[in-house]
Design a protein around this motif. Sequence first.
Motif, PDB file in Angstrom:
ATOM      1  N   GLU A  41      -7.133  -8.471  -3.238  1.00 30.25           N
ATOM      2  CA  GLU A  41      -6.512  -7.556  -2.288  1.00 30.25           C
ATOM      3  C   GLU A  41      -7.067  -6.151  -2.486  1.00 30.25           C
ATOM      4  O   GLU A  41      -7.477  -5.793  -3.581  1.00 30.25           O
ATOM      5  CB  GLU A  41      -4.986  -7.493  -2.472  1.00 30.25           C
ATOM      6  CG  GLU A  41      -4.237  -8.718  -2.028  1.00 30.25           C
ATOM      7  CD  GLU A  41      -4.116  -9.754  -3.127  1.00 30.25           C
ATOM      8  OE1 GLU A  41      -4.052 -10.937  -2.789  1.00 30.25           O
ATOM      9  OE2 GLU A  41      -4.130  -9.402  -4.315  1.00 30.25           O
ATOM     10  N   LYS A  64      -6.246  -1.994  -0.776  1.00 29.06           N
ATOM     11  CA  LYS A  64      -5.478  -1.136   0.127  1.00 29.06           C
ATOM     12  C   LYS A  64      -6.376  -0.020   0.644  1.00 29.06           C
ATOM     13  O   LYS A  64      -7.198   0.514  -0.090  1.00 29.06           O
ATOM     14  CB  LYS A  64      -4.277  -0.532  -0.586  1.00 29.06           C
ATOM     15  CG  LYS A  64      -3.203  -1.537  -0.911  1.00 29.06           C
ATOM     16  CD  LYS A  64      -2.017  -0.869  -1.554  1.00 29.06           C
ATOM     17  CE  LYS A  64      -0.946  -1.896  -1.857  1.00 29.06           C
ATOM     18  NZ  LYS A  64       0.246  -1.279  -2.465  1.00 29.06           N
ATOM     19  N   ASP A 123      -2.392   2.399   7.503  1.00 34.04           N
ATOM     20  CA  ASP A 123      -2.545   1.950   6.122  1.00 34.04           C
ATOM     21  C   ASP A 123      -2.350   0.442   6.085  1.00 34.04           C
ATOM     22  O   ASP A 123      -1.398  -0.080   6.682  1.00 34.04           O
ATOM     23  CB  ASP A 123      -1.519   2.644   5.219  1.00 34.04           C
ATOM     24  CG  ASP A 123      -1.830   4.104   5.039  1.00 34.04           C
ATOM     25  OD1 ASP A 123      -2.789   4.409   4.315  1.00 34.04           O
ATOM     26  OD2 ASP A 123      -1.128   4.948   5.636  1.00 34.04           O
ATOM     27  N   GLU A 147      -3.110  -3.440   3.680  1.00 32.75           N
ATOM     28  CA  GLU A 147      -3.560  -4.187   2.509  1.00 32.75           C
ATOM     29  C   GLU A 147      -4.252  -5.424   3.043  1.00 32.75           C
ATOM     30  O   GLU A 147      -3.665  -6.176   3.825  1.00 32.75           O
ATOM     31  CB  GLU A 147      -2.397  -4.581   1.615  1.00 32.75           C
ATOM     32  CG  GLU A 147      -2.857  -5.358   0.391  1.00 32.75           C
ATOM     33  CD  GLU A 147      -1.725  -5.675  -0.562  1.00 32.75           C
ATOM     34  OE1 GLU A 147      -1.820  -5.269  -1.726  1.00 32.75           O
ATOM     35  OE2 GLU A 147      -0.764  -6.330  -0.131  1.00 32.75           O
ATOM     36  N   THR A 201       0.987  -1.292   5.635  1.00 35.50           N
ATOM     37  CA  THR A 201       1.744  -0.745   4.512  1.00 35.50           C
ATOM     38  C   THR A 201       2.142   0.687   4.805  1.00 35.50           C
ATOM     39  O   THR A 201       1.597   1.324   5.707  1.00 35.50           O
ATOM     40  CB  THR A 201       0.903  -0.781   3.207  1.00 35.50           C
ATOM     41  OG1 THR A 201      -0.265   0.022   3.395  1.00 35.50           O
ATOM     42  CG2 THR A 201       0.507  -2.199   2.839  1.00 35.50           C
TER      43      THR A 201
END
Length: 119
Positions: A2, A4, A59, A61, A92
Amino acid sequence: MEIKGKVHEVGAVQQVTDSFKKRDLIVQYAENPQFVEYIRFEATQDRVNIFDNLAPGEDVEVSFNLRGRPWTNKGGVTTYFNSLVAWRVTKTAPETAAPAAHVPPVDISSAPDDDDLPF
């Protein structure tokens, strides 16, 4: 895996062949804000729609798999390609610095005068 970051660009669906389609997502990744990286993820086939509701500046992820494969040209030279294949994207909240815990001041002026201390 993952990562971000912020959506930078959402590509259009590309019909590569009659039976294969793909789509790109470019994410701004700023582990060090002075050196922003632009990471290209791809989604293929039935997963191209996971980028549908994304807009630049959001934003996210991105959950992805790292793939690699060789390709040998007619001259016998082998080149290696890497792909970051996204399988989930979650919006996010923007990351902010955690607020410092508030500790109230201690009033020591009202402490009893204790002269029984041995020092």
